[in-house]
Each structure stands twice: as structure tokens, then as C-alpha cells.
Scaffold this active site. Structure first.
Site, PDB file in Angstrom:
ATOM      1  N   LEU A 162       0.882  -1.167   0.000  1.00  0.00           N
ATOM      2  CA  LEU A 162       0.000   0.000   0.000  1.00  0.00           C
ATOM      3  C   LEU A 162       0.914   1.209   0.000  1.00  0.00           C
ATOM      4  O   LEU A 162       1.932   1.222   0.696  1.00  0.00           O
ATOM      5  CB  LEU A 162      -0.901   0.040   1.235  1.00  0.00           C
ATOM      6  CG  LEU A 162      -2.108  -0.895   1.272  1.00  0.00           C
ATOM      7  CD1 LEU A 162      -2.858  -0.729   2.587  1.00  0.00           C
ATOM      8  CD2 LEU A 162      -3.044  -0.652   0.114  1.00  0.00           C
ATOM      9  N   ASP A 163       0.568   2.217  -0.743  1.00  0.00           N
ATOM     10  CA  ASP A 163       1.371   3.435  -0.766  1.00  0.00           C
ATOM     11  C   ASP A 163       1.458   4.052   0.620  1.00  0.00           C
ATOM     12  O   ASP A 163       0.575   3.854   1.462  1.00  0.00           O
ATOM     13  CB  ASP A 163       0.773   4.463  -1.733  1.00  0.00           C
ATOM     14  CG  ASP A 163       0.915   4.051  -3.190  1.00  0.00           C
ATOM     15  OD1 ASP A 163       1.773   3.199  -3.480  1.00  0.00           O
ATOM     16  OD2 ASP A 163       0.165   4.592  -4.012  1.00  0.00           O
ATOM     17  N   LYS A 164       2.490   4.834   0.826  1.00  0.00           N
ATOM     18  CA  LYS A 164       2.721   5.489   2.116  1.00  0.00           C
ATOM     19  C   LYS A 164       1.486   6.264   2.580  1.00  0.00           C
ATOM     20  O   LYS A 164       1.094   6.186   3.739  1.00  0.00           O
ATOM     21  CB  LYS A 164       3.920   6.433   2.006  1.00  0.00           C
ATOM     22  CG  LYS A 164       4.166   7.258   3.236  1.00  0.00           C
ATOM     23  CD  LYS A 164       5.317   8.230   3.023  1.00  0.00           C
ATOM     24  CE  LYS A 164       5.497   9.116   4.243  1.00  0.00           C
ATOM     25  NZ  LYS A 164       6.575  10.087   4.043  1.00  0.00           N
ATOM     26  N   ASP A 165       0.860   6.989   1.693  1.00  0.00           N
ATOM     27  CA  ASP A 165      -0.259   7.844   2.077  1.00  0.00           C
ATOM     28  C   ASP A 165      -1.609   7.140   2.034  1.00  0.00           C
ATOM     29  O   ASP A 165      -2.648   7.779   2.198  1.00  0.00           O
ATOM     30  CB  ASP A 165      -0.280   9.094   1.190  1.00  0.00           C
ATOM     31  CG  ASP A 165       0.960   9.943   1.406  1.00  0.00           C
ATOM     32  OD1 ASP A 165       1.442  10.003   2.563  1.00  0.00           O
ATOM     33  OD2 ASP A 165       1.456  10.522   0.427  1.00  0.00           O
ATOM     34  N   THR A 166      -1.613   5.824   1.832  1.00  0.00           N
ATOM     35  CA  THR A 166      -2.851   5.050   1.766  1.00  0.00           C
ATOM     36  C   THR A 166      -3.016   4.232   3.034  1.00  0.00           C
ATOM     37  O   THR A 166      -2.081   3.591   3.496  1.00  0.00           O
ATOM     38  CB  THR A 166      -2.818   4.105   0.544  1.00  0.00           C
ATOM     39  OG1 THR A 166      -2.608   4.882  -0.624  1.00  0.00           O
ATOM     40  CG2 THR A 166      -4.105   3.324   0.424  1.00  0.00           C
TER      41      THR A 166
END
Length: 177
Positions: A162-166
Site C-alpha cells: 500500500l502506498d505510504k499515504d494510503t
């Protein structure tokens, strides 16, 4: 593609990291003798076959860094040819990823856990895997501290990203099964 050998998947880059240990990770010296069927091969191709647990690009980088010796001298030319019976000395140095695979205690929002599976609610802002700019404080570091078996699993059992901001639920294997 290496002839007769499977091509590793792109995600294998993280698997090249040497196992996490307490304290600094030291280099391993590997001695290899060139078999007769590799007579005349390029040295980088031969190393990829002789030390299959590491990628050819990692071994080429070791050569560029002077960590591969033939006849007592560093070999930096990847296309150098080798002869049957010659002995290679390779200093397998830890990568930045290897040095980043250390347990770091952190509060994990565990939604479910059994002997084989862990479900973690990853908050936004938490990096999943160590990488350039984020070598510590990642979910992987937290998993290594959460359960001892994570160190023996590829990517500490993380099976997706998962992306850092997700934010969201992440499935983590606690065993190879």
C-alpha cells in the site's frame, strides 16, 4: 535472460538482502571454482550461475566496487573471460536493504492474527518496505519486532503493498504456508 536458468521476478530485489541479525551485518567471503562447462564465460554470467541466490546486477555492482577477485586481483570488467579451474573470491557485502531489516518495536493495529496470518490496519503515512529515504520505521521493521518468524520469511511475510499515504488492511503471512 540467462541460458537454462529461470529469470527472477522483479520483487526478488528485496530478497537479496542478507538475513537480519542483531548488531552490524558483516560481509561473507565466498570462494568459487570455475567448472569446465563455464570455461570462456563472462565472469558476471558465471558468478550469477555460481551464486544463484543473488541477482546478476548485484554481483556486477560488487565487481564495480572491487569485491570480486581473480588470481589475487580485483576484477571490475564484467565482460572479463574466465577459465576452467580458476578460483574466484567474492566478498558478499550487505546491501542498504539488508542493514534496514532490523526489528523496531511499534504499535501495530492488528485486526486478526493466527499461526499463519496477520491482518494489520496500516495507517496513512506508514511506509511498508524499507527503501531509499525510508530505511527505518517501516511496517516491515515493526513486523520483525512483532513476531520472530518474520525474519525467516521473504519481505517479513508482506504479500502486497500500500502506498505510504494510503490506509487499509494488509495481509501478512506468518509462515510460508
Amino acid at each position: 535472460m540467462r541460458e537454462g536458468l529461470p529469470t527472477p521476478a522483479p520483487d526478488d530485489a528485496l530478497d537479496e538482502a542478507l538475513p537480519a541479525e542483531e548488531g552490524p551485518i558483516e560481509a561473507e567471503i565466498r570462494l568459487c571454482e570455475v567448472p569446465t562447462d563455464m570455461h570462456g564465460w563472462r565472469i558476471d554470467r558465471a558468478l550469477a550461475r555460481l551464486i544463484p541466490e543473488f541477482s546478476r546486477s548485484y554481483l556486477q555492482q560488487l565487481m564495480a566496487d572491487g569485491a570480486v577477485q581473480l588470481r589475487g586481483a580485483a576484477v571490475i570488467k564484467q565482460a572479463a573471460r574466465i577459465a576452467a579451474g580458476e578460483r574466484l573470491q567474492v566478498e558478499l557485502r550487505p546491501t542498504q536493504q539488508a542493514m534496514a531489516f532490523v526489528p523496531q518495536a511499534m504499535a501495530l493495529d492488528v485486526v486478526f492474527e493466527d499461526a499463519d496470518l496477520l491482518v494489520v490496519n496500516k495507517p496513512a503515512g506508514l511506509v511498508v518496505h524499507p527503501a531509499a529515504g525510508n530505511w527505518s520505521g517501516t511496517l516491515l521493521n515493526g513486523l520483525l519486532a512483532h513476531h520472530a518468524g518474520a525474519a525467516s520469511l521473504p519481505r517479513a511475510g508482506i504479500v502486497h503493498r500500500l502506498d505510504k499515504d494510503t490506509s487499509g488492511l494488509m495481509l501478512v503471512g506468518k509462515s510460508r504456508r
